[in-house]
Design a protein around this motif. Structure first.
Motif, PDB file in Angstrom:
ATOM      1  N   GLY A  59       0.777  -1.227   0.000  1.00 32.87           N
ATOM      2  CA  GLY A  59       0.000   0.000   0.000  1.00 32.87           C
ATOM      3  C   GLY A  59       0.810   1.277   0.000  1.00 32.87           C
ATOM      4  N   GLU A  60       2.139   1.190  -0.115  1.00 36.72           N
ATOM      5  CA  GLU A  60       2.907   2.433  -0.126  1.00 36.72           C
ATOM      6  C   GLU A  60       2.814   3.083  -1.504  1.00 36.72           C
ATOM      7  OE1 GLU A  60       7.039   1.752   0.828  1.00 36.72           O
ATOM      8  OE2 GLU A  60       7.317   0.395  -0.828  1.00 36.72           O
ATOM      9  N   THR A  61       2.846   4.382  -1.518  1.00 37.19           N
ATOM     10  CA  THR A  61       2.807   5.122  -2.776  1.00 37.19           C
ATOM     11  C   THR A  61       4.184   5.073  -3.431  1.00 37.19           C
ATOM     12  OG1 THR A  61       3.491   7.210  -1.779  1.00 37.19           O
ATOM     13  CG2 THR A  61       1.102   6.715  -1.793  1.00 37.19           C
ATOM     14  N   ASP A  62       4.261   5.495  -4.675  1.00 41.58           N
ATOM     15  CA  ASP A  62       5.558   5.550  -5.357  1.00 41.58           C
ATOM     16  C   ASP A  62       6.517   6.472  -4.626  1.00 41.58           C
ATOM     17  OD1 ASP A  62       4.732   3.768  -7.302  1.00 41.58           O
ATOM     18  OD2 ASP A  62       4.261   5.325  -8.786  1.00 41.58           O
ATOM     19  N   ALA A  63       5.998   7.589  -4.138  1.00 42.06           N
ATOM     20  CA  ALA A  63       6.857   8.530  -3.411  1.00 42.06           C
ATOM     21  C   ALA A  63       7.353   7.922  -2.101  1.00 42.06           C
ATOM     22  CB  ALA A  63       6.096   9.832  -3.132  1.00 42.06           C
ATOM     23  N   GLN A  64       6.502   7.204  -1.398  1.00 49.03           N
ATOM     24  CA  GLN A  64       6.914   6.553  -0.153  1.00 49.03           C
ATOM     25  C   GLN A  64       7.962   5.484  -0.426  1.00 49.03           C
ATOM     26  OE1 GLN A  64       2.937   5.405   0.991  1.00 49.03           O
ATOM     27  NE2 GLN A  64       2.861   6.927   2.653  1.00 49.03           N
ATOM     28  N   ARG A  65       7.752   4.706  -1.475  1.00 46.01           N
ATOM     29  CA  ARG A  65       8.724   3.661  -1.842  1.00 46.01           C
ATOM     30  C   ARG A  65      10.068   4.296  -2.204  1.00 46.01           C
ATOM     31  NH1 ARG A  65      10.833   0.675  -6.146  1.00 46.01           N
ATOM     32  NH2 ARG A  65      11.128  -1.518  -5.625  1.00 46.01           N
ATOM     33  N   ALA A  66      10.023   5.372  -2.967  1.00 48.54           N
ATOM     34  CA  ALA A  66      11.260   6.055  -3.362  1.00 48.54           C
ATOM     35  C   ALA A  66      12.013   6.553  -2.135  1.00 48.54           C
ATOM     36  CB  ALA A  66      10.949   7.210  -4.312  1.00 48.54           C
ATOM     37  N   ARG A  67      11.296   7.135  -1.168  1.00 53.47           N
ATOM     38  CA  ARG A  67      11.952   7.615   0.062  1.00 53.47           C
ATOM     39  C   ARG A  67      12.537   6.457   0.861  1.00 53.47           C
ATOM     40  NH1 ARG A  67       7.571  11.205   0.100  1.00 53.47           N
ATOM     41  NH2 ARG A  67       6.389   9.889   1.552  1.00 53.47           N
ATOM     42  N   ARG A  68      11.794   5.339   0.928  1.00 51.39           N
ATOM     43  CA  ARG A  68      12.284   4.171   1.675  1.00 51.39           C
ATOM     44  C   ARG A  68      13.554   3.622   1.027  1.00 51.39           C
ATOM     45  NH1 ARG A  68      11.365  -1.198   0.942  1.00 51.39           N
ATOM     46  NH2 ARG A  68       9.607  -0.858  -0.455  1.00 51.39           N
ATOM     47  N   LEU A  69      13.558   3.507  -0.304  1.00 54.23           N
ATOM     48  CA  LEU A  69      14.734   2.977  -0.990  1.00 54.23           C
ATOM     49  C   LEU A  69      15.914   3.939  -0.895  1.00 54.23           C
ATOM     50  CD1 LEU A  69      13.077   1.323  -4.112  1.00 54.23           C
ATOM     51  CD2 LEU A  69      13.836   0.239  -1.982  1.00 54.23           C
ATOM     52  N   LEU A  70      15.644   5.219  -0.906  1.00 55.92           N
ATOM     53  CA  LEU A  70      16.711   6.206  -0.731  1.00 55.92           C
ATOM     54  C   LEU A  70      17.327   6.080   0.660  1.00 55.92           C
ATOM     55  CD1 LEU A  70      18.250   8.515  -2.039  1.00 55.92           C
ATOM     56  CD2 LEU A  70      16.503  10.072  -1.189  1.00 55.92           C
ATOM     57  N   ALA A  71      16.494   5.827   1.662  1.00 57.47           N
ATOM     58  CA  ALA A  71      17.003   5.633   3.028  1.00 57.47           C
ATOM     59  C   ALA A  71      17.870   4.383   3.111  1.00 57.47           C
ATOM     60  CB  ALA A  71      15.843   5.542   4.023  1.00 57.47           C
ATOM     61  N   VAL A  72      17.479   3.323   2.411  1.00 56.25           N
ATOM     62  CA  VAL A  72      18.282   2.093   2.383  1.00 56.25           C
ATOM     63  C   VAL A  72      19.621   2.368   1.715  1.00 56.25           C
ATOM     64  CG1 VAL A  72      18.433  -0.209   1.330  1.00 56.25           C
ATOM     65  CG2 VAL A  72      16.336   0.491   2.483  1.00 56.25           C
ATOM     66  N   LYS A  73      19.592   3.084   0.598  1.00 54.92           N
ATOM     67  CA  LYS A  73      20.833   3.417  -0.105  1.00 54.92           C
ATOM     68  C   LYS A  73      21.749   4.252   0.784  1.00 54.92           C
ATOM     69  CE  LYS A  73      22.701   5.663  -4.149  1.00 54.92           C
ATOM     70  NZ  LYS A  73      22.520   6.648  -5.179  1.00 54.92           N
ATOM     71  N   ASP A  74      21.175   5.228   1.497  1.00 59.73           N
ATOM     72  CA  ASP A  74      21.961   6.075   2.385  1.00 59.73           C
ATOM     73  C   ASP A  74      22.597   5.249   3.508  1.00 59.73           C
ATOM     74  OD1 ASP A  74      22.874   8.719   3.290  1.00 59.73           O
ATOM     75  OD2 ASP A  74      21.539   8.335   4.987  1.00 59.73           O
ATOM     76  N   GLU A  75      21.835   4.312   4.070  1.00 59.44           N
ATOM     77  CA  GLU A  75      22.373   3.467   5.138  1.00 59.44           C
ATOM     78  C   GLU A  75      23.539   2.622   4.634  1.00 59.44           C
ATOM     79  OE1 GLU A  75      20.982  -0.045   8.251  1.00 59.44           O
ATOM     80  OE2 GLU A  75      19.472   0.941   7.020  1.00 59.44           O
TER      81      GLU A  75
END
Length: 109
Positions: A59-75
């Motif tokens: 149920g996450e939006t594209d924007a939410q998914r993008a932010r989540r993946l960006l956080a993973v990349k940053d980590e």
């Protein structure tokens, strides 16, 4: 040779925090170019592994998914930066952690 941002960060860190080891490098440009390439590969591989290991969020939006993946990349990037680019000290040759031997003249990464 073009040094990426990881290599430039490592070079600046060594100049400031590890000047003795930096001075022992016969070709700093080549060394930090290779180190930057290695860090970039590791950050990408770690990001991929972390994304695959993560639980998809329904149920996450594209924007939410993008932010989540960006956080993973940053980590993932922060882990690689701490290990390769901004070490607190250069590991000794007998370091049991498997870290690359950077105490003496470096071998190709």
């Amino acid at each position: 040779m073009v040094m990426n941002r990881y290599g430039r960060a490592a070079l600046a860190h060594w100049r400031e925090h590890l000047p003795g080891q930096y001075g022992m490098l016969p070709d700093p440009l080549a060394y930090f170019t290779r180190l930057g390439e290695k860090a970039e590969r590791q950050a990408g591989e770690l990001t991929d592994a972390m994304v695959l290991a993560g639980t998809p969020v329904g149920g996450e939006t594209d924007a939410q998914r993008a932010r989540r993946l960006l956080a993973v990349k940053d980590e993932a990037e922060q882990l690689v930066l701490g290990e390769l680019i901004r070490p607190r000290s250069v590991p000794s040759p007998d370091d049991a952690t498997g870290a690359p031997d950077l105490a003496g003249p470096p071998s190709p990464l």
